[in-house]
Design a protein around this motif. Structure first.
Motif, PDB file in Angstrom:
ATOM      1  N   ASP A 400       0.905  -1.128   0.073  1.00  0.00           N
ATOM      2  CA  ASP A 400      -0.110   0.140  -0.047  1.00  0.00           C
ATOM      3  C   ASP A 400       0.809   1.412   0.093  1.00  0.00           C
ATOM      4  N   GLN A 401       1.625   1.239   0.759  1.00  0.00           N
ATOM      5  CA  GLN A 401       2.804   2.514   0.711  1.00  0.00           C
ATOM      6  C   GLN A 401       4.184   1.905   1.130  1.00  0.00           C
ATOM      7  N   ASP A 402       5.271   2.741   0.762  1.00  0.00           N
ATOM      8  CA  ASP A 402       6.509   2.422   1.212  1.00  0.00           C
ATOM      9  C   ASP A 402       6.849   2.570   2.660  1.00  0.00           C
ATOM     10  N   VAL A 403       7.558   1.703   3.422  1.00  0.00           N
ATOM     11  CA  VAL A 403       7.771   2.067   4.926  1.00  0.00           C
ATOM     12  C   VAL A 403       9.174   1.358   5.089  1.00  0.00           C
ATOM     13  N   ASP A 404      10.013   2.270   6.188  1.00  0.00           N
ATOM     14  CA  ASP A 404      11.177   1.841   6.588  1.00  0.00           C
ATOM     15  C   ASP A 404      10.850   1.129   8.072  1.00  0.00           C
ATOM     16  N   ASN A 518       7.084  -2.351  14.095  1.00  0.00           N
ATOM     17  CA  ASN A 518       7.145  -0.757  13.957  1.00  0.00           C
ATOM     18  C   ASN A 518       7.573  -0.146  12.905  1.00  0.00           C
ATOM     19  N   ILE A 519       6.816   0.847  12.558  1.00  0.00           N
ATOM     20  CA  ILE A 519       7.307   1.653  11.204  1.00  0.00           C
ATOM     21  C   ILE A 519       8.153   2.657  11.651  1.00  0.00           C
ATOM     22  N   VAL A 520       9.580   2.817  11.242  1.00  0.00           N
ATOM     23  CA  VAL A 520      10.382   3.895  11.613  1.00  0.00           C
ATOM     24  C   VAL A 520       9.673   5.115  10.614  1.00  0.00           C
ATOM     25  N   ARG A 521       9.568   4.925   9.476  1.00  0.00           N
ATOM     26  CA  ARG A 521       9.390   6.243   8.608  1.00  0.00           C
ATOM     27  C   ARG A 521       8.622   5.625   7.364  1.00  0.00           C
ATOM     28  N   ASP A 522       7.332   6.207   7.003  1.00  0.00           N
ATOM     29  CA  ASP A 522       6.648   5.996   5.660  1.00  0.00           C
ATOM     30  C   ASP A 522       7.248   6.550   4.596  1.00  0.00           C
ATOM     31  N   GLY A 523       6.737   6.273   3.527  1.00  0.00           N
ATOM     32  CA  GLY A 523       7.009   6.637   2.098  1.00  0.00           C
ATOM     33  C   GLY A 523       6.949   8.071   2.121  1.00  0.00           C
ATOM     34  N   GLY A 525       8.069  10.048   4.458  1.00  0.00           N
ATOM     35  CA  GLY A 525       8.921  10.644   5.339  1.00  0.00           C
ATOM     36  C   GLY A 525       8.466  11.085   6.753  1.00  0.00           C
ATOM     37  N   ASN A 526       7.056  10.397   6.874  1.00  0.00           N
ATOM     38  CA  ASN A 526       6.589  10.752   8.268  1.00  0.00           C
ATOM     39  C   ASN A 526       6.980   9.465   9.320  1.00  0.00           C
ATOM     40  N   THR A 527       7.481  10.054  10.582  1.00  0.00           N
ATOM     41  CA  THR A 527       7.400   9.085  11.704  1.00  0.00           C
ATOM     42  C   THR A 527       6.291   8.681  12.052  1.00  0.00           C
TER      43      THR A 527
END
Ligand code: ADP
Length: 531
Positions: A400-404, A518-523, A525-527
């Motif tokens: 659905d969207q890129d995440v780090d 846990n997401i560190v950053r989404d596509g 750039g949001n934490t």
């Protein structure tokens, strides 16, 4: 690390049995009680008795003052009552002055309750004057404790705590026979004025009460004390024996069972009756024995499984190699491929075993880094391109969207490979596997799901598939696919990352294996806080 042997630790810690410890504590407690009893019952008996006697005199005096103030006509009656109540002789004087000379006129008097009290037998003008002066000089009250054995001693002008006879004037003699009955008598003089301080009537109240001699009582108490001491000590010994027996018998039983357990007897019986703590210990030991026994069974099963799985490819390799050596024309590329495949399976098995044991022992720890989970999932797909082209498998990917995320990338790759491998291995006729990545906005997590359309897993098997070497169908496909260690490696890795994971499966419909991180950053750039 050096551990003290049982023998050396024995030397350092003196071994004291429960019964001795208990006996020591109970004896200490008993001694404490005996000391308290001695101090209060015997040592301070006289003191407490005097204090209560003085309080009685206070009460009597207050009551008489009240009568004199409010209803003087009831004086005689009240004196009689108080004299009965406190076993005391009472006399009330009215004081008058003519010029410089004062007169004491007896207003009312009680009977001589103690035959030969100071008021009835020994009061004279000199002593009366003396008592009056002492009382006035002392704020209206004067108490003297007269010792009959020691009548000529020096006096004291203290009010409540006067224990000795005043020096002047000396008291008239008390009959000798009285000494046998009582050695002390307390005399209280109160000077009160009614009807206002100036011009009112002045009264003097004298109260004389016998102090019961306590020597005989103290002697009796002392004898009783020693009897009580012996009884209490015997009680302490008996209690120590009973309690220690109640505690130590079950512990000894458990000790014997624990020794059997140490020798490998998992059926050792820890069930005992005793105190809550002892029974809890017995439950814990029973659980420990069960766990040990299970571990032992698993260990044996593991060795059996590993040897079986090692033997199968080894047998194939040896068999094919011999055929190729002995039979001309069998040295075909297909046979060589079988040997290569079996060797690969062997190496997979050994690698998985090594991975798992390192993860379990904690020697392989995650080395976290921040990376794009979405790119990682996409990159995995390239590995399966051959499979999709050659064998007709379809692996669909939906992100659905890129995440780090922050994790050990190699380990996470291993998780994703294992889940997709399983899905490919167990998927149904349509050969479809779906890999989905969804952002869970509420929890700030990302969920990776791998779905297949295979046979699914029975609900009762689901909790077990994460166990080392567990296979739902122990015969079917066993020799064909998987090492039986994949999901336990997945479990170890995800737990080392504190990730949540699970499986949803419907029999006949397929399974979805998932995990969340846990997401560190989404596509964008949001934490997670701003996601
Ligand atoms: P294996 O190497 O046998 O796949 P795993 O530890 O990966 O070992 O899996 C343990 C067991 O869980 C498998 O033997 C299989 O019975 C069951 N299992 C795992 N993945 C799936 C799946 N996608 N569908 C059905 N059963 C599965």
């Amino acid at each position: 690390m050096h551990r003290p042997s049982p023998e050396t630790s024995h030397c350092r810690r003196p071994r004291i049995s429960i019964s001795w410890k208990l006996f020591a504590y109970l004896t200490l407690f008993t001694t404490f009680i005996l000391i308290v009893v001695w101090v209060f019952q015997i040592g301070l008996l006289n003191y407490f008795y005097r204090q209560s006697k003085y309080r009685e005199l206070d009460d009597a005096e207050k009551s008489l003052s009240q009568v004199l103030e409010q209803s003087p006509d009831q004086l005689e009656e009240r004196i009689g009552q108080l004299s009965d109540k406190y076993v005391a002789c009472i006399r009330v004087y009215r004081l008058r002055w003519t010029g410089n000379r004062g007169y004491a006129e007896t207003l009312a008097t009680s009977p001589d309750v103690s035959s030969g009290c100071l008021i009835h037998s020994s009061m004279n003008e000199t002593y009366l004057t003396y008592l009056y002066k002492q009382a006035v000089g002392n704020g209206g009250e004067y108490t003297v404790l007269v010792s009959r054995d020691d009548q000529d001693d020096s006096g004291s002008s203290n009010s409540n705590n006067a224990y000795t006879l005043p020096s002047r004037p000396s008291l008239p003699g008390v009959p000798t026979w009285r000494r046998l009955l009582s050695s002390e008598t307390v005399l209280r003089a109160n000077v009160i004025t009614t009807g206002g301080d100036s011009g009112g009537t002045v009264y003097m109240i004298l109260i004389n009460a016998e102090m019961v001699p306590l020597n005989a009582t103290v002697q009796t108490l002392k004898t009783q004390f020693w009897v009580i001491a012996v009884i209490l000590l015997c009680g302490a010994v008996t209690l120590a024996i009973l309690i220690s027996r109640n505690i130590s018998v079950p512990i000894e039983k458990m000790n014997t069972a624990a020794k059997r357990l140490a020798k490998g007897d998992y059926n050792a019986d820890f069930v005992v009756n005793g105190y809550r703590e002892v029974m809890e210990l017995s439950d814990s030991l029973t659980q420990a024995a069960d766990a040990l026994s299970q571990n032992d069974t698993l260990q044996k099963e593991l060795i059996a499984n590993i040897s079986h799985d090692l033997r199968t490819p080894l047998t194939m390799i040896v068999g094919y190699s011999e055929v190729m050596r002995d039979i001309p024309g069998e040295n075909t590329p297909e046979n060589v491929q079988v040997i290569i495949d079996e060797t690969k399976r062997l190496s997979d098995l050994v690698n998985d075993l090594l991975d798992l044991s390192k993860l379990q022992a904690g020697t392989r720890k995650p080395k976290p880094e921040v990376f794009s989970l979405s790119d990682t999932v996409r990159s995995v797909m390239s590995r399966y391109s051959k499979l999709t082209e050659r064998d007709g498998y379809r692996i669909e990917i939906d992100i659905d969207q890129d995440v780090d995320v922050r994790a050990d990338r190699t380990m996470l790759l291993q998780v994703i490979y294992n889940l997709i491998n399983n899905a490919v291995n167990y998927t149904g006729e349509d050969k479809l596997v779906r890999v989905t990545q969804r952002t869970l906005r509420d929890s700030g997590k990302v969920r990776i799901s791998v779905t297949d359309s295979g046979e699914g897993i029975a609900p009762d098997q689901i909790p077990l598939i994460w166990d080392r070497y567990y296979k739902v169908d122990k015969v079917h496909r066993r020799a064909m696919i998987g090492t039986g260690l994949g999901l336990s490696i997945v479990k170890q890795i995800l737990e080392a990352h504190q990730a949540t994971y699970g499986v949803e499966s419907k029999q006949g419909k397929g399974s979805t294996f998932w995990f969340e991180m846990n997401i560190v950053r989404d596509g964008r750039g949001n934490t997670p806080g701003s996601v």
